[in-house]
Design a protein around this motif. Structure first.
Motif, short mmCIF file in Angstrom:
data_model
loop_
_atom_site.label_atom_id
_atom_site.label_comp_id
_atom_site.label_asym_id
_atom_site.label_seq_id
_atom_site.Cartn_x
_atom_site.Cartn_y
_atom_site.Cartn_z
N PHE A 274 4.49 -0.56 8.56
CA PHE A 274 5.24 -1.39 7.63
C PHE A 274 4.92 -2.86 7.82
O PHE A 274 4.62 -3.59 6.87
N ILE A 275 4.93 -3.30 9.10
CA ILE A 275 4.72 -4.72 9.36
C ILE A 275 3.33 -5.15 8.89
O ILE A 275 3.16 -6.17 8.21
N ILE A 276 2.33 -4.31 9.24
CA ILE A 276 0.96 -4.67 8.82
C ILE A 276 0.85 -4.64 7.31
O ILE A 276 0.33 -5.57 6.68
N ASN A 277 1.36 -3.59 6.71
CA ASN A 277 1.32 -3.44 5.26
C ASN A 277 1.95 -4.65 4.58
O ASN A 277 1.42 -5.21 3.61
N PHE A 278 3.08 -5.08 5.11
CA PHE A 278 3.84 -6.19 4.53
C PHE A 278 2.99 -7.46 4.51
O PHE A 278 2.78 -8.07 3.46
N PHE A 279 2.46 -7.84 5.69
CA PHE A 279 1.72 -9.09 5.74
C PHE A 279 0.36 -8.98 5.06
O PHE A 279 -0.08 -9.92 4.39
N ASN B 1 0.82 -1.20 0.00
CA ASN B 1 0.00 0.00 0.00
C ASN B 1 0.87 1.26 0.00
O ASN B 1 1.75 1.42 0.84
N GLU B 2 0.60 2.15 -0.95
CA GLU B 2 1.42 3.35 -1.10
C GLU B 2 1.24 4.33 0.07
O GLU B 2 2.21 4.87 0.59
N PHE B 3 -0.01 4.53 0.46
CA PHE B 3 -0.24 5.52 1.52
C PHE B 3 0.50 5.14 2.79
O PHE B 3 1.26 5.92 3.36
#
Ligand code: HEM
Ligand SMILES: [Cu+2]
Lengths: 273, 602
Positions: free
Chosen positions: B535-540, B460-462
């Protein structure tokens, strides 16, 4: 496009057997040369440490190792590096039986090297330094040739002897001859302040000797395992791809030459200089 | 163009009869992409742990002697009252955490991520190879790394705790720190290092052989993407610099276990007692061998980062890199000279002015290629129509952050100025600017950039931008004040963060203020941790729910990894690629598109 997307499941890595035209070598050969480069750095660091420790030392013990035995081992290793080349040449000449003969001899010579080495090691661990409470310092052997005793070990053992029978070393050239040179001394344990064998803890020279020669011996043992594997299980690969098996033996030979080369430096540095 | 999903479905539908078992496919896999991902995930976890240790230490520095909220209790339960009485971090625990923070961050997180994960995944793809030259060794390299990491972790739980003598493990401290114990944290540290060094040996032999031997037809040396060059130089550094540390490690192990005196001088007194060893060793010898590795090691940390940044900048400025050849030659020079500067870490050891002069000279020389690389990357931005996506933002921030890190290194490189700065927080500020907002930002950039190739979905970019802005702010709030602390003379390894200085009757005003900065720094450090949550949430989340890529080449890039199906199958390319052009043919006049992939025929 869809058909093209079928992944080549049995994909092959190029240049495992034949040489790449523009580099002129197969993969394993580059890999091995790189490995040897890192080995040069490893042993290079140890030899440099040897120089630094020796330059900084006040007295550097000499003559602790037997030159004839070391020289014998040098010839054993040189012999093995000849037979390993012969085994490769045998494969080049398509003679698997001869390969086995020479590879087998290499393994035997390597085993002989290790046996001689362990004999030398054993000798160090049965050679003792004793310091008595009155300040006398002696080196020599304990009767019965016990292996790697020390004062705490001696005191802790269940049937600890009250005294030890000690044969002092013959004096070196230039040293004063004691009154009764070959006498066996009886040393009461409670009079001993320190007892240790000539292991790596004895002095910095022995420390670097055991470390360098031990690491070298590990390399010899590694080589033995690989060569035994070629000798035994190599048959299958030989039937499958003669070229690849020959390459492997060549690469093993390169490694073995390196192991020999290290010893060629080790021998004078540790035994003679 | 074929999309990821159809390729995936097609693949499973057709090949389940000779599908590899789960274990062979995802655990003991020899596929360079799986190994790369394994390295990546393990290294990210270690990075998290390394951060966690420091977050706890920052409490002790900001509020010395106060129980750590929440986690203090946890430490007490897990490590016992010796280590954290009443939830207060003990001095021994502080030392262990400090040593292990450095060790974990460098040897278990950043290097495995930069030179293990990214190199493994990308190098074969970028040179057009089906896999690494020695796939089995590649698998072993990961598992040996894993064992090394497990040993390091285990060392926290043995009596006496983990190693306590800094990531530099200087002798004799490292040998006498836990004299009462035969096997102590330091022993396990050394054992772990032997595994890590072996792993890096296997990896570097593999990378170099792969680059030399498996380049696709037409991929000649000057057509290699700069990333590949950076990894090649890195692999050579790992190959040649690590063995001396291995030698040193073996010798220190002998000192610790078998009572030798490689690094123990004659007449060493510990706790008022003469140490019963033969003596005659040299503590300086350890430092020489250690830094012979550890200076090249800092280029191992930085070169892959430069490679990643170069790829992302070329792609997002839609331009050739400025001075590709000077970048290549500069990185070779950097690699070479990095073997000749090690003793600039030892100006204060009394090794002599002649030797110092030599190392001051080489240290100044090595800043030349560093500056060339940084300048080329800056100039590459000139006149580009820049796309400011998340990877590009991280890559752009890398440049000034690394710049600060490098420039603050110069005063450390002169022995006269280093007398004042050595072993202070200034040094900590310096190298963290290089590795934290420097290398780690580049690694983040790489994760965001190549994520779509690996998973077929974009992050996700945002939330990526939120992650970026917050990280940038907090990184600077952490490390900038450290320069001030260091200049005021705050020592770098202090359990109480300098509080003891306040006992001095004539405490300089500057130092008193510098100590107060600890509180602010610690808060910034904890907030930096919070800033990683997006970052961690976005990653998974994005692995399953991210926006699907519409093509195999979503960034419209030129290099070969984007000319494969998404994700690339075992064997990588659907048909063997042939390379026709250089790596960065962007926006060339007279072309239909603004990019021309390397494998597109004329
Ligand atoms: C660009 C030119 C650079 C120069 C001139 C330079 C110079 C120095 C010097 C002289 C020191 C020793 C300071 C002291 O202990 O008193 C030092 C420490 C350090 N540098 Fe650099 N450096 C440079 C780049 C880098 C890079 C690229 C990295 C890492 C990616 C790095 C990481 C470190 C680390 C980790 C230390 C601390 C070592 C310790 O624990 O004592 N440096 N630097
Ligand atoms: Cu350095």
């Amino acid at each position: 496009m869809l058909a093209a997307a079928t992944p080549p499941l049995d994909m092959e890595i190029p240049y495992t057997a034949e040489a790449r035209p523009d580099t002129g070598v197969y993969n394993a050969k580059i890999g091995l040369w790189l490995f040897l480069a890192s080995e040069v750095m490893l042993f290079g660091a140890l030899f440099s440490s040897y120089i630094l420790l020796r330059v900084g030392s006040t007295d550097w013990p000499q003559g602790l190792l037997s030159v004839p035995i070391g020289a014998l081992n040098t010839f054993v290793l040189i012999g093995s590096s000849i037979t390993v080349v012969m085994s490769w040449l045998a494969l080049k000449g398509n003679d698997f039986g001869k390969f086995r003969l020479y590879m087998g001899s290499t393994v035997l010579l390597a085993l002989l090297f290790i046996s001689i080495k362990s004999f030398e090691y054993h000798d160090k661990f049965t050679h003792y330094f004793v310091k008595l409470k009155d300040g006398t310092e002696l080196t020599g052997h304990i009767e019965g040739k016990p292996f790697n005793w020390s004062l705490p070990k001696l005191k802790a053992s269940a049937n600890a002897p009250g005294e030890i029978a000690f044969h002092p070393d013959a004096p070196k050239r230039g040293e004063p001859v004691p009154d009764s040179p070959h006498e066996t001394l009886r040393l009461p344990v409670e009079q001993i302040a320190k007892l240790e064998s000539f292991g790596p803890w004895r002095n910095t020279y022995l420390a670097i000797y055991f470390t360098l020669s031990g690491l070298h011996a590990l390399h010899v043992i590694g080589g033995i395992l690989v060569m035994l594997y070629h000798w035994g299980a190599g048959h299958q690969l030989w039937r499958k791809s003669r070229e690849q098996f020959t390459n492997r033996v060549e690469v093993t030979g390169l490694y073995w030459h390196f192991v020999e080369l290290v010893w060629i430096f080790l021998f004078p540095v540790m035994y003679i200089l | 163009m074929q999309t990821a999903a159809t390729a995936g479905i097609h693949e499973t539908a057709h090949h389940d009869h000779h599908e590899l078992s789960f274990v062979r496919k995802y655990i003991f896999s020899t596929d360079h992409k799986v190994v790369g991902v394994q390295y990546g995930i393990t290294a990210l976890l270690f990075m998290f742990l390394g951060y966690g240790l420091m977050a706890l230490m920052r409490w002790q520095l900001a509020y010395p002697g106060k129980p750590i909220p929440v986690f203090g209790d946890l430490l007490l339960r897990v490590l016992g009252p010796d280590m954290a009485t009443g939830g207060i971090m003990s001095p021994d625990l502080y030392n262990s955490f400090g040593a292990m923070h450095g060790t974990i961050m460098i040897f278990l997180a950043v290097v495995p991520l930069a030179a293990g994960a990214f190199a493994n995944y990308l190098v074969p793809l970028q040179i057009g190879a089906p896999d690494m030259a020695f796939p089995k060794l590649n698998m072993m390299s990961y598992w040996v790394y894993f064992v090394g990491g497990a040993i390091m972790l285990a060392s926290f739980f043995i009596p006496g705790g983990a190693a306590k003598s800094g990531w530099t493990s200087y002798s004799p401290l490292a040998t006498v720190a836990d004299l009462a114990r035969q096997v102590d944290g330091q022993t396990l540290w050394l054992l772990g290092m032997v595994f890590l060094i072996t792993s890096s040996l296997l990896g570097s032999v593999n990378i170099i052989t792969t680059i030399i031997q498996l380049r696709a037809p037409g991929m000649n040396w000057m057509r290699l993407p700069f990333f590949v060059w950076a990894q090649l130089v890195t692999a050579f550094l790992l190959l040649l610099a690590f063995p001396p540390l291995e030698a040193a490690g073996i010798m220190q192990l002998m000192d610790n276990l078998f009572g030798t005196s490689f690094f123990l001088p004659t007449g060493l007194v510990v706790g008022g007692q003469m140490l019963d060893v033969s003596g005659g060793g040299s503590p300086l010898l350890w430092q020489h061998l250690f830094w012979f590795l550890a200076h090249p090691e800092v280029y191992v940390l930085i070169l892959p980062a430069m490679g990643i940044v170069a790829e992302i900048i070329a792609n997002n400025t839609r331009k050739q890199l400025f001075g590709y050849k000077s970048l290549v030659y500069a990185s070779m020079a950097l690699g070479f000279i990095s073997f000749l500067v090690w003793a600039h870490h030892m100006y204060l050891t009394g090794m002599g002015t002649k030797i110092s002069t030599f190392f001051q000279t080489t240290t100044m020389m090595i800043s030349i290629p560093s500056v060339i690389i940084l300048t080329s990357l800056f100039l590459s931005l000139w006149g580009g129509s820049i796309r400011f996506n998340t990877p590009m933002l991280f890559a752009l921030a890398f440049l000034p952050m690394f710049g600060i890190g490098g420039l603050t290194g110069l005063p450390l490189g002169f022995s006269a100025t280093d007398i004042h700065l050595h072993d202070t927080y200034y040094v900590i500020g310096h190298f963290h600017y290089v590795v934290a907002p420097g290398t780690i930002f580049a690694l983040f950039a790489g994760v965001y950039y190549w994520f779509p190739k690996i998973t077929g979905r974009t992050m996700n970019e945002f939330w990526g931008k939120v992650h970026f802005v917050l990280s940038l702010i907090f990184m600077n709030l952490i490390f900038m004040p450290m320069f001030i602390q260091g200049l005021e003379g705050m020592h770098r390894r202090m359990y109480d963060g300098g509080a003891a200085y306040s006992a001095a009757p004539d405490l300089a005003h500057g130092l008193a203020t510098a100590i107060k900065l600890n509180v602010g720094i610690s808060h910034a450090a904890w907030l930096l941790g919070l800033a990683q949550v997006p970052f961690i949430i976005n990653f998974f989340w994005s692995i399953r729910n991210g926006r699907k890529v519409e093509s195999d080449n979503p960034w419209q890039a030129t290099t070969l990894e984007w000319q494969t199906p998404t994700p690339p199958p075992h064997g990588n390319f659907t048909r063997p690629p042939v390379v026709h052009r250089g790596p960065y043919e962007y926006s060339l006049p007279g072309r239909a598109k603004d990019f021309t992939p390397q494998n597109e025929p004329d």
